[in-house]
Motif scaffolding. Sequence first.
Motif, PDB file in Angstrom:
ATOM      1  N   GLY A   1       0.855  -1.359   0.088  1.00 12.34           N
ATOM      2  CA  GLY A   1      -0.059  -0.001  -0.012  1.00 12.34           C
ATOM      3  C   GLY A   1       0.714   1.336  -0.024  1.00 12.34           C
TER       4      GLY A   1
ATOM      5  N   PHE B   1      -6.197   3.367  -6.636  1.00 11.89           N
ATOM      6  CA  PHE B   1      -6.330   3.030  -5.271  1.00 11.89           C
ATOM      7  C   PHE B   1      -7.383   2.669  -4.707  1.00 11.89           C
ATOM      8  CE2 PHE B   1      -5.138   3.142  -0.635  1.00 11.89           C
ATOM      9  CZ  PHE B   1      -4.373   2.189  -0.590  1.00 11.89           C
TER      10      PHE B   1
ATOM     11  N   ARG C   1       1.761   2.819  -2.414  1.00 11.31           N
ATOM     12  CA  ARG C   1       1.347   3.962  -3.562  1.00 11.31           C
ATOM     13  C   ARG C   1       2.381   4.453  -4.453  1.00 11.31           C
ATOM     14  NH1 ARG C   1      -1.331   5.614   0.923  1.00 11.31           N
ATOM     15  NH2 ARG C   1      -3.444   4.463   1.373  1.00 11.31           N
TER      16      ARG C   1
ATOM     17  N   ILE D   1      -4.074  -1.857  -4.953  1.00  9.04           N
ATOM     18  CA  ILE D   1      -3.884  -1.049  -6.319  1.00  9.04           C
ATOM     19  C   ILE D   1      -4.705  -1.583  -7.662  1.00  9.04           C
ATOM     20  CG2 ILE D   1      -2.401  -0.322  -8.083  1.00  9.04           C
ATOM     21  CD1 ILE D   1      -2.285   1.575  -5.669  1.00  9.04           C
TER      22      ILE D   1
END
Length: 295
Positions: A142, A157, A144, A166
Amino acid sequence: AMATRLTRRQFLALAAAGAGVTVLSADWPAQAAPSVSGHAVLIDVARCIGCRSCEAACKAYHKFPAGEAADLSPTAWTYVRTQKLRTPRPHLNLGADGAAQRTIKTQCMHCASPACASACPVGALRKTPEGPVTYDAGRCIGCRYCMVACPFQIPRFEWRKPLPVITKCNMCAERLRRGEGPACVAACPMQALQFGTQPAMLAEAARRIAGDRRYVPAIYGAEEVGGTSVLYVSDVPFEELGFPVVSREPLPAFTWRVLGKLPGVVVTLGAMLTAFEAIARRRNEQLAKEEEQTR
């Protein structure tokens, strides 16, 4: 750099490459040669009528809720956007306001050297030999980083889920393993989408451009960020269609140079966005309850 602009000799070189013939051309830049292995999807903007059959087929195959998408999202891995044009062209579709427009299928570009994969510290994203860039939710932590690294701003997301992941187009990788093409390609009634090997799709793009003066002499994706497994040809310049202007060089070499300096910013920003979204959602739910009680 914008899409690769091709000379006649370069078109012939690509066409010959698709037929399995080795051609050496002095004015063909080395980085423009087919550099992406596996398969590719060719998207012909000039043939697209905006019917969104590709969008519907993607949603149906991945069991997403039906309905037209307004943008890419966790439940819309491809969508057809409409671009108003500055320059009138008699042969183009007209919108409700009478303005010339083009419709463009948008999805992951499946880069040859994907910046998203190089940015991922746990290997959740990878380029497969068949062509797709796939995602393994089981590895994702997570962070990103992939969202920051992608030059096309593709990964999304799942902000609303307690255990978010994702999401993005995977070019129907499981269908490819069965010897089938992507669901969106099969659904297009105008053959605006075509699927095949990377050299064959480059050759087909070159043949279309050479055989019809309406097309601009460029293949978007032939060189962009080192080459992609999604290619575009068009009768309108890509600049006017809103395609992002990106480097011709693969981006992974620059990815960690930048992201390595920003881990705290990325993680903190992600946490803040998650908190803001949760607060807004609770606020909207409270307002809905209050409205219900006053009825």
